[in-house]
Motif scaffolding. Structure first.
Motif, mmCIF file in Angstrom:
data_model
loop_
_atom_site.group_PDB
_atom_site.id
_atom_site.type_symbol
_atom_site.label_atom_id
_atom_site.label_comp_id
_atom_site.label_asym_id
_atom_site.label_seq_id
_atom_site.Cartn_x
_atom_site.Cartn_y
_atom_site.Cartn_z
ATOM 1 N N VAL A 1 55.091 -17.429 -14.204
ATOM 2 C CA VAL A 1 54.234 -18.432 -14.842
ATOM 3 C C VAL A 1 52.794 -18.249 -14.411
ATOM 4 O O VAL A 1 51.872 -18.277 -15.222
ATOM 5 C CB VAL A 1 54.720 -19.865 -14.498
ATOM 6 N N GLU A 2 52.573 -18.039 -13.106
ATOM 7 C CA GLU A 2 51.217 -17.891 -12.596
ATOM 8 C C GLU A 2 50.544 -16.646 -13.167
ATOM 9 O O GLU A 2 49.364 -16.685 -13.534
ATOM 10 C CB GLU A 2 51.241 -17.822 -11.069
ATOM 11 N N ILE A 3 51.300 -15.539 -13.244
ATOM 12 C CA ILE A 3 50.734 -14.300 -13.774
ATOM 13 C C ILE A 3 50.378 -14.465 -15.241
ATOM 14 O O ILE A 3 49.290 -14.074 -15.690
ATOM 15 C CB ILE A 3 51.714 -13.124 -13.576
ATOM 16 N N GLU A 4 51.275 -15.069 -16.008
ATOM 17 C CA GLU A 4 51.012 -15.283 -17.427
ATOM 18 C C GLU A 4 49.849 -16.236 -17.617
ATOM 19 O O GLU A 4 49.000 -16.036 -18.489
ATOM 20 C CB GLU A 4 52.249 -15.831 -18.138
ATOM 21 N N ALA A 5 49.782 -17.275 -16.785
ATOM 22 C CA ALA A 5 48.701 -18.259 -16.898
ATOM 23 C C ALA A 5 47.349 -17.618 -16.640
ATOM 24 O O ALA A 5 46.378 -17.892 -17.353
ATOM 25 C CB ALA A 5 48.937 -19.407 -15.924
ATOM 26 N N GLU A 6 47.259 -16.770 -15.635
ATOM 27 C CA GLU A 6 45.997 -16.096 -15.336
ATOM 28 C C GLU A 6 45.556 -15.224 -16.498
ATOM 29 O O GLU A 6 44.371 -15.194 -16.852
ATOM 30 C CB GLU A 6 46.137 -15.256 -14.063
ATOM 31 N N LEU B 1 35.591 -24.968 -19.995
ATOM 32 C CA LEU B 1 37.022 -24.674 -19.874
ATOM 33 C C LEU B 1 37.660 -25.610 -18.849
ATOM 34 O O LEU B 1 36.995 -26.057 -17.913
ATOM 35 C CB LEU B 1 37.241 -23.231 -19.426
ATOM 36 N N PRO B 2 38.955 -25.899 -18.996
ATOM 37 C CA PRO B 2 39.656 -26.626 -17.928
ATOM 38 C C PRO B 2 39.754 -25.735 -16.699
ATOM 39 O O PRO B 2 39.504 -24.520 -16.779
ATOM 40 C CB PRO B 2 41.040 -26.882 -18.536
ATOM 41 N N THR B 3 40.121 -26.299 -15.576
ATOM 42 C CA THR B 3 40.314 -25.472 -14.390
ATOM 43 C C THR B 3 41.552 -24.595 -14.574
ATOM 44 O O THR B 3 42.476 -24.959 -15.319
ATOM 45 C CB THR B 3 40.503 -26.329 -13.134
ATOM 46 N N CYS B 4 41.562 -23.472 -13.887
ATOM 47 C CA CYS B 4 42.718 -22.580 -13.958
ATOM 48 C C CYS B 4 43.962 -23.280 -13.409
ATOM 49 O O CYS B 4 45.066 -23.074 -13.905
ATOM 50 C CB CYS B 4 42.442 -21.302 -13.181
ATOM 51 N N GLU B 5 43.781 -24.132 -12.399
ATOM 52 C CA GLU B 5 44.915 -24.840 -11.787
ATOM 53 C C GLU B 5 45.589 -25.776 -12.787
ATOM 54 O O GLU B 5 46.812 -25.787 -12.919
ATOM 55 C CB GLU B 5 44.450 -25.638 -10.562
ATOM 56 N N SER B 6 44.794 -26.578 -13.488
ATOM 57 C CA SER B 6 45.388 -27.517 -14.445
ATOM 58 C C SER B 6 46.010 -26.773 -15.617
ATOM 59 O O SER B 6 47.070 -27.154 -16.120
ATOM 60 C CB SER B 6 44.335 -28.506 -14.950
ATOM 61 N N PHE B 7 45.378 -25.686 -16.032
ATOM 62 C CA PHE B 7 45.911 -24.898 -17.148
ATOM 63 C C PHE B 7 47.245 -24.246 -16.759
ATOM 64 O O PHE B 7 48.198 -24.237 -17.551
ATOM 65 C CB PHE B 7 44.905 -23.827 -17.559
ATOM 66 N N THR B 8 47.315 -23.714 -15.545
ATOM 67 C CA THR B 8 48.547 -23.074 -15.071
ATOM 68 C C THR B 8 49.708 -24.054 -15.068
ATOM 69 O O THR B 8 50.817 -23.733 -15.501
ATOM 70 C CB THR B 8 48.346 -22.509 -13.652
ATOM 71 N N GLU B 9 49.460 -25.270 -14.583
ATOM 72 C CA GLU B 9 50.501 -26.284 -14.575
ATOM 73 C C GLU B 9 50.884 -26.681 -16.004
ATOM 74 O O GLU B 9 52.057 -26.882 -16.319
ATOM 75 C CB GLU B 9 50.025 -27.528 -13.811
ATOM 76 N N ALA B 10 49.885 -26.785 -16.879
ATOM 77 C CA ALA B 10 50.123 -27.278 -18.239
ATOM 78 C C ALA B 10 51.008 -26.356 -19.059
ATOM 79 O O ALA B 10 51.831 -26.821 -19.854
ATOM 80 C CB ALA B 10 48.786 -27.484 -18.958
#
Length: 235
Positions: free
Chosen positions: A37-42, A55-64
């Protein structure tokens, strides 16, 4: 001749062994839900286009995206839209994003309220209970539109057991509010607060509601609650 070839042979043996170790590590890393999930999110995050918006933060996007893709697989959503509300941020900044996941374009970035008992400028206390006047975190699916006491409003169905699954019973909806505006912030040093609803600016409500209504994914983020591949609470 044999001795001259020995360093070359050792080099290839070392390279083969090292590469295999790297491949094994990579497979182990990707093989877990968390890392995949983290790799795909990045990768997806790097493709986002804000256009005129931030843009939203990378952290919130990764969780979303954990819930977004799960909802897609289960047929719970019918649109490629992802709405992120980031309650780690001050209510004085634009902390709601609507993202078209098909095109990777940010379609909207604006202000959004939290509940009056969730905090002052910053959100820090959350509840799933009726009459708590607090916001609930987690994943929602958007539902039907109706005309209520705040005018045009959008019902939300909480999709996490014990976290936000009482949203409909509590009357947690997206609606317009005149206290969600730069003018209110200027006069009061913070955005206005709701009874737990994610209220949005009056002038943008018709556009937002029309865009995300009828089965899209909405996620309310706060770092006090993380998923990291754990979907146990999602209904």
């Amino acid at each position: 001749m044999k001795y001259r070839l020995l360093p070359l042979v050792l080099f290839f043996l070392f390279s083969f062994t090292t590469n295999n170790k790297i491949k094994s590590y990579t497979l182990d890393k990707v093989g877990s839900k968390v890392s995949s999930v983290e790799i795909e999110a990045e990768s997806l995050y790097s493709q986002l286009r804000g256009n005129q918006f931030s843009l939203p933060t990378c952290e919130s996007f990764t969780e979303a995206i954990t819930g977004f893709y799960q909802f897609k697989e289960r047929g719970l959503i019918q649109k490629d839209l992802l709405t992120i509300i980031d309650f780690s941020l001050s209510s004085n900044v634009k902390r709601l994003w609507i993202i078209d996941m098909a095109t990777k374009n940010v379609l909207m970035n604006t202000y959004v309220s939290h509940g009056r008992n969730t905090g002052e400028e910053f959100a820090n206390s959350f509840s799933n209970e009726n009459s708590s006047f607090k916001s609930s975190l987690g994943f929602y699916t958007t539902a039907e539109v109706y005309q209520g006491k705040h005018g045009l409003s959008l019902k939300l169905d909480g999709q996490e057991k014990g976290v936000n699954d009482k949203a409909r019973a509590r009357g947690i909806v997206m609606h317009a509010a005149d206290y969600v505006s730069p003018e209110f912030i200027k006069n009061n040093k913070r955005l206005g607060r709701s009874q737990g609803c994610p209220a949005v600016p009056v002038e943008l409500t018709p556009q937002i509601v029309d865009m995300i209504k009828d089965k899209s994914c909405l996620f309310i983020y706060h770092p006090s609650r993380t998923y990291k591949g754990d979907y146990k609470t999602i209904l």
